[in-house]
Design an enzyme around this catalytic site. Structure first.
Site, mmCIF file in Angstrom:
data_model
loop_
_atom_site.group_PDB
_atom_site.id
_atom_site.type_symbol
_atom_site.label_atom_id
_atom_site.label_comp_id
_atom_site.label_asym_id
_atom_site.label_seq_id
_atom_site.Cartn_x
_atom_site.Cartn_y
_atom_site.Cartn_z
ATOM 1 N N HIS A 51 0.832 5.162 1.141
ATOM 2 C CA HIS A 51 0.070 6.006 2.066
ATOM 3 C C HIS A 51 0.734 7.383 2.144
ATOM 4 O O HIS A 51 1.956 7.472 2.291
ATOM 5 C CB HIS A 51 0.046 5.346 3.453
ATOM 6 C CG HIS A 51 -0.721 6.151 4.455
ATOM 7 N ND1 HIS A 51 -2.097 6.175 4.478
ATOM 8 C CD2 HIS A 51 -0.315 6.980 5.452
ATOM 9 C CE1 HIS A 51 -2.495 6.984 5.446
ATOM 10 N NE2 HIS A 51 -1.439 7.479 6.048
ATOM 11 N N ASP A 96 -3.069 0.792 7.659
ATOM 12 C CA ASP A 96 -1.821 1.561 7.522
ATOM 13 C C ASP A 96 -0.769 1.185 8.574
ATOM 14 O O ASP A 96 0.010 2.024 9.025
ATOM 15 C CB ASP A 96 -2.098 3.083 7.599
ATOM 16 C CG ASP A 96 -3.058 3.541 6.511
ATOM 17 O OD1 ASP A 96 -3.027 2.959 5.409
ATOM 18 O OD2 ASP A 96 -3.838 4.472 6.762
ATOM 19 N N ASN A 112 0.853 -1.194 0.000
ATOM 20 C CA ASN A 112 0.000 0.000 0.000
ATOM 21 C C ASN A 112 0.882 1.234 0.000
ATOM 22 O O ASN A 112 1.942 1.244 0.626
ATOM 23 C CB ASN A 112 -0.862 0.014 1.271
ATOM 24 C CG ASN A 112 -1.792 1.222 1.341
ATOM 25 O OD1 ASN A 112 -2.464 1.553 0.352
ATOM 26 N ND2 ASN A 112 -1.846 1.884 2.481
ATOM 27 N N SER A 142 4.740 6.796 2.408
ATOM 28 C CA SER A 142 5.300 5.506 2.826
ATOM 29 C C SER A 142 4.722 4.400 1.959
ATOM 30 O O SER A 142 3.554 4.448 1.581
ATOM 31 C CB SER A 142 4.899 5.194 4.272
ATOM 32 O OG SER A 142 5.219 6.242 5.157
HETATM 33 C C1 GRF Z 1 -2.672 8.983 -3.000
HETATM 34 O O1 GRF Z 1 -2.304 10.122 -2.278
HETATM 35 C C2 GRF Z 1 -2.517 7.760 -2.169
HETATM 36 O O2 GRF Z 1 -1.393 7.772 -1.373
HETATM 37 C C3 GRF Z 1 -3.752 7.878 -1.329
HETATM 38 O O3 GRF Z 1 -4.761 8.232 -2.235
HETATM 39 C C4 GRF Z 1 -4.177 8.991 -3.278
HETATM 40 C C5 GRF Z 1 -4.499 8.297 -4.562
HETATM 41 O O4 GRF Z 1 -4.150 9.053 -5.665
HETATM 42 N N1 GRF Z 1 -3.992 6.747 -0.517
HETATM 43 P P1 GRF Z 1 -4.208 8.429 -7.134
HETATM 44 O O5 GRF Z 1 -5.597 7.804 -7.298
HETATM 45 O O6 GRF Z 1 -3.122 7.421 -7.257
HETATM 46 O O7 GRF Z 1 -4.041 9.598 -8.032
#
Ligand code: GRF
Length: 224
Positions: free
Chosen positions: A109, A145, A107, A136
């Site tokens: 985050h 997370d 994942n 991360s």
């Molecule tokens: C990213 O900031 C990711 O870390 C978070 O949601 C956002 C997704 O953006 N969990 P995208 O759909 O990849 O543009």
């Protein structure tokens, strides 16, 4: 040669998915994207790949969350994915699904975990007065997370930053960090055992940095 297979779970616009697609197209990631899986039928991420690579289903159309996740898990298994990447997938995954792909699910985050789990991480970093913020990549476990960290990219919080300015600077780092971690993963250099991340068979007690990853694999947008 059969290329390692990557599946992406996404609920939104899919810019991190695009970063993976670009890394593959530019020869920076020797892998094949085998599917984009979404809980939202209209997710922008789905439109970034050809129709045969799209899987989407509305969780509310299943009789239970477990039933939805069984269908998702079956679809992921059918794709033959070696690595499954949650990139803006906005649902908490259940234990059964995670167990099916244990040690192969990552994942990204937008915070320097363990700081600011969950949503609204940029506002949380500002409210906490953090001097640094970032993103991360970690292994997925049932606790949100909280899986073992693999790598982080950090930046200074500037005077005048808002959640929006931070979000856009962090997103640019996400687009570098995720392909860099995947490059290690598909090279067979990354694993997880008993809650610990291993790189090249050695336990990591601190996350890899973006700098150290890019020293091994320069990114075209990285400043020298
Ligand atoms: C990213 O900031 C990711 O870390 C978070 O949601 C956002 C997704 O953006 N969990 P995208 O759909 O990849 O543009």
């Amino acid at each position: 040669m059969t290329l390692p297979r990557i599946a992406v779970l996404a609920s939104g616009r899919g810019s991190n998915l695009q970063a993976i697609l670009d890394a593959i197209a530019q020869g920076r990631l020797d892998a094949r994207l085998v599917g984009v899986f979404s809980d939202r039928l209209q997710a922008g991420a789905l439109m970034r790949v050809p129709p045969e690579l799209r899987w989407s289903a509305r969780p509310s159309s299943f009789e239970s969350r477990q039933a939805y996740e069984r269908a998702l898990g079956d679809a992921l298994a059918a794709s033959g994915a070696d690595w499954i990447v949650c990139a803006g997938y906005m649902r908490i995954l259940g234990e059964a699904l995670i167990a099916r792909f244990a040690g192969r699910m990552l994942n990204i985050h937008p915070s320097l975990l363990p700081r600011h789990r969950g949503l609204h991480t940029h506002a949380a970093a500002l409210a906490a007065g953090d001097a640094e913020h970032g993103c991360s990549v970690h292994f997925v476990i049932p606790e949100l997370d909280a899986g073992s960290l693999i790598a982080q990219a950090r930046l200074p919080v500037e005077a005048g930053d808002t959640p929006e300015t931070l979000a856009s600077r962090v997103l640019a780092l996400e687009h570098r960090l995720l392909p860099a971690v995947l490059r290690l993963a598909v090279a067979g250099r990354l694993s997880e055992r008993d809650g610990t991340t291993y790189v090249d068979g050695q336990p990591r007690f601190t996350p890899l940095t973006l700098d150290s990853l890019e020293r091994r694999m320069p990114h075209p947008e990285a400043t020298p």
